[in-house]
Design a protein around this motif. Structure first.
Motif, PDB file in Angstrom:
ATOM      1  N   LYS A  74      35.132  30.800  32.089  1.00 43.91           N
ATOM      2  CA  LYS A  74      34.337  31.687  31.246  1.00 43.91           C
ATOM      3  C   LYS A  74      34.387  31.238  29.791  1.00 43.91           C
ATOM      4  O   LYS A  74      33.350  31.230  29.095  1.00 43.91           O
ATOM      5  CB  LYS A  74      34.840  33.122  31.361  1.00 43.91           C
ATOM      6  N   THR A  76      34.922  28.204  28.665  1.00 42.12           N
ATOM      7  CA  THR A  76      34.147  26.971  28.565  1.00 42.12           C
ATOM      8  C   THR A  76      32.654  27.282  28.536  1.00 42.12           C
ATOM      9  O   THR A  76      31.894  26.710  27.746  1.00 42.12           O
ATOM     10  CB  THR A  76      34.468  26.042  29.740  1.00 42.12           C
ATOM     11  N   PHE A  77      32.219  28.187  29.399  1.00 43.88           N
ATOM     12  CA  PHE A  77      30.817  28.605  29.447  1.00 43.88           C
ATOM     13  C   PHE A  77      30.381  29.166  28.090  1.00 43.88           C
ATOM     14  O   PHE A  77      29.339  28.789  27.546  1.00 43.88           O
ATOM     15  CB  PHE A  77      30.637  29.654  30.545  1.00 43.88           C
ATOM     16  N   GLN A  81      27.565  27.769  25.589  1.00 42.92           N
ATOM     17  CA  GLN A  81      26.400  28.636  25.418  1.00 42.92           C
ATOM     18  C   GLN A  81      26.181  29.039  23.959  1.00 42.92           C
ATOM     19  O   GLN A  81      25.071  28.992  23.446  1.00 42.92           O
ATOM     20  CB  GLN A  81      26.554  29.895  26.274  1.00 42.92           C
ATOM     21  N   ILE A 280      29.292  26.452  36.255  1.00 43.31           N
ATOM     22  CA  ILE A 280      29.035  26.618  34.826  1.00 43.31           C
ATOM     23  C   ILE A 280      27.675  26.036  34.451  1.00 43.31           C
ATOM     24  O   ILE A 280      26.875  26.668  33.732  1.00 43.31           O
ATOM     25  CB  ILE A 280      30.156  25.966  33.998  1.00 43.31           C
ATOM     26  N   LYS A 281      27.395  24.832  34.930  1.00 44.94           N
ATOM     27  CA  LYS A 281      26.108  24.191  34.596  1.00 44.94           C
ATOM     28  C   LYS A 281      24.936  24.993  35.151  1.00 44.94           C
ATOM     29  O   LYS A 281      23.922  25.198  34.463  1.00 44.94           O
ATOM     30  CB  LYS A 281      26.065  22.770  35.135  1.00 44.94           C
ATOM     31  N   ARG A 283      24.768  28.160  35.821  1.00 41.38           N
ATOM     32  CA  ARG A 283      24.619  29.414  35.077  1.00 41.38           C
ATOM     33  C   ARG A 283      23.961  29.165  33.721  1.00 41.38           C
ATOM     34  O   ARG A 283      23.106  29.942  33.276  1.00 41.38           O
ATOM     35  CB  ARG A 283      25.995  30.070  34.877  1.00 41.38           C
ATOM     36  N   LEU A 284      24.339  28.088  33.048  1.00 38.96           N
ATOM     37  CA  LEU A 284      23.727  27.763  31.772  1.00 38.96           C
ATOM     38  C   LEU A 284      22.253  27.418  31.940  1.00 38.96           C
ATOM     39  O   LEU A 284      21.407  27.849  31.141  1.00 38.96           O
ATOM     40  CB  LEU A 284      24.470  26.592  31.118  1.00 38.96           C
ATOM     41  N   ALA A 290      28.032  34.682  32.228  1.00 30.30           N
ATOM     42  CA  ALA A 290      29.233  33.845  32.351  1.00 30.30           C
ATOM     43  C   ALA A 290      30.009  34.191  33.608  1.00 30.30           C
ATOM     44  O   ALA A 290      29.944  35.317  34.119  1.00 30.30           O
ATOM     45  CB  ALA A 290      30.120  34.048  31.130  1.00 30.30           C
TER      46      ALA A 290
END
Length: 388
Positions: A74, A76-77, A81, A280-281, A283-284, A290
């Motif tokens: 989270k 890192t996200f 972001q 993560i990727k 979700r971005l 997150a």
């Protein structure tokens, strides 16, 4: 009248300061007001240099952060972001430790270069030409012998946002190279239980570490190092490099003894980490929220983003322009209040004298959940022997 034997007094001379009668007096002589303090000046310069360093990318996932037991996807996200990086602060002592590790890397890279084993990216210091080669003797563009090794850049940014670099590639061994300097702080951070096993209680109540015995007890690489090596091997496979193992060179900080370990490629060890990076990727890219924090109440990594969610700083979405690919492995010795910066941030710094040495009998964190590595996964080698 007979001439006088007395000499005329010298004009404009100053009385000499008394010569110290002992070494202790000499060392404790007060410096003049105009005399420069060399160590103090160097401390200040190193800290200021670190503050100005913006080379570490903050728009990707670093292998060194993924392999830590307390990694929070989270955090890192949110870093990627928002474009805001909350720096961790280090004092001069920590920065000095990091520089010692960097110098060890260069030492072993140069040794591999001299024997013709080193493959990777090289840079000419004369014409700035970059190229891939195996232990070159001259620049192919200008024939200059002034070159430096630019290591082995590795990237899966297009699929997993992971970018890093290995310390080297040993072509005859079909292996990547990772150099690690190991001391009391390293063991405290990586395997605190091992440190606790080698504490000695003195009659006066003090506690010391049996460094020789602790060093001798290290038979396999530390779990986080193994995970980091496996990520580099996975990245190398994606690049098509002909490597199937990681060679670790451990150098003791207290006596410069050296150990070698060889670990074969096993993607199963890092499958959960790669899944988190992929999540993560995705979700971005899709605009989804997150992932969950690793701690139900919020961890120290993602809390700063939640606490500053309503401040005057406007988050920026997406990834920024690339300035560099640095994945320096660090061993934090202290935490201080973090300060948010946008985009790529300078490496963490603190006041020159801000670092305090931890007590040997201080609190220790829990053991790495990865546990010990099987003997057939990693083998110590003093003459090329490897684990199968």
């Amino acid at each position: 009248m007979a001439p006088s034997n007395r000499k005329a007094p010298r004009v404009g001379t100053r009385k000499r300061a008394p010569i110290p009668t002992s070494l202790s007096e000499f060392l404790t002589e007060k410096r003049g007001a105009a005399e420069e303090n060399f160590l103090g000046t160097v401390r200040k310069d190193i800290v200021e240099l670190n503050k100005a360093d913006n080379s570490r990318r903050q728009d990707i996932i670093h292998p060194s952060e993924m392999v830590k037991t307390d990694w929070c996807p989270k955090a890192t996200f949110l870093r990627i972001q928002t474009g805001i990086h909350h720096k961790q602060s280090f004092g001069f002592q920590s920065l000095n430790i990091f520089d010692t590790g960097h110098e060890a890397h260069r030492k072993w890279q140069n040794r591999a270069w001299r024997i013709g084993w080193l493959e990777g990216k090289f840079k000419c210091l004369h014409c700035q030409h970059h190229w891939w080669d195996i232990s070159p003797r001259h620049c192919p563009a200008c024939n200059s012998p002034a070159m430096e090794y630019a290591e082995v850049p590795l990237s899966a940014e297009d699929t997993h946002l992971i970018v890093g670099h290995s310390d080297g590639m040993l072509t005859p061994a079909k292996s990547l190279l990772e150099v690690k300097t190991v001391g009391e702080g390293t063991v405290r951070f990586e395997e605190p239980a091992r440190l606790a096993e080698h504490l000695i209680d003195l009659p006066d109540g003090r506690t010391l570490v049996d460094l020789a015995a602790m060093w001798a007890s290290i038979k396999v690489p530390f779990p986080s190092h193994i995970r980091q090596g496996q990520i580099y091997l996975w990245l190398s496979q994606k690049h098509g490099h002909d490597v199937d193992k990681m060679t670790f060179v451990y150098e003791s900080k207290f006596n410069q003894d050296v150990k070698q370990f060889t670990v074969r490629y096993n993607p199963d060890l890092i499958a959960p980490l790669l899944a988190k990076a992929l999540d993560i990727k995705e979700r971005l890219d899709s605009g989804r929220p997150a992932p969950e924090c690793v701690n139900d109440t919020g961890c120290k990594q993602c809390k700063p983003y939640l606490e500053n969610a309503d401040d005057s700083q406007t988050p920026r979405r997406g990834r920024r322009e690339t300035l560099g690919e640095d994945d320096t492995d660090t061993e934090p010795t202290r935490d201080e209040d973090s300060q948010p910066t946008r985009g790529r941030a300078p490496r963490p710094t603190s006041q020159p004298d801000g670092t305090r040495r931890r007590r040997t009998d201080g609190s220790l964190r829990g053991a790495d959940p990865m546990g010990r590595v099987r003997r057939n996964t990693a083998g110590r080698s003093s003459g090329g022997r490897e684990g199968r």
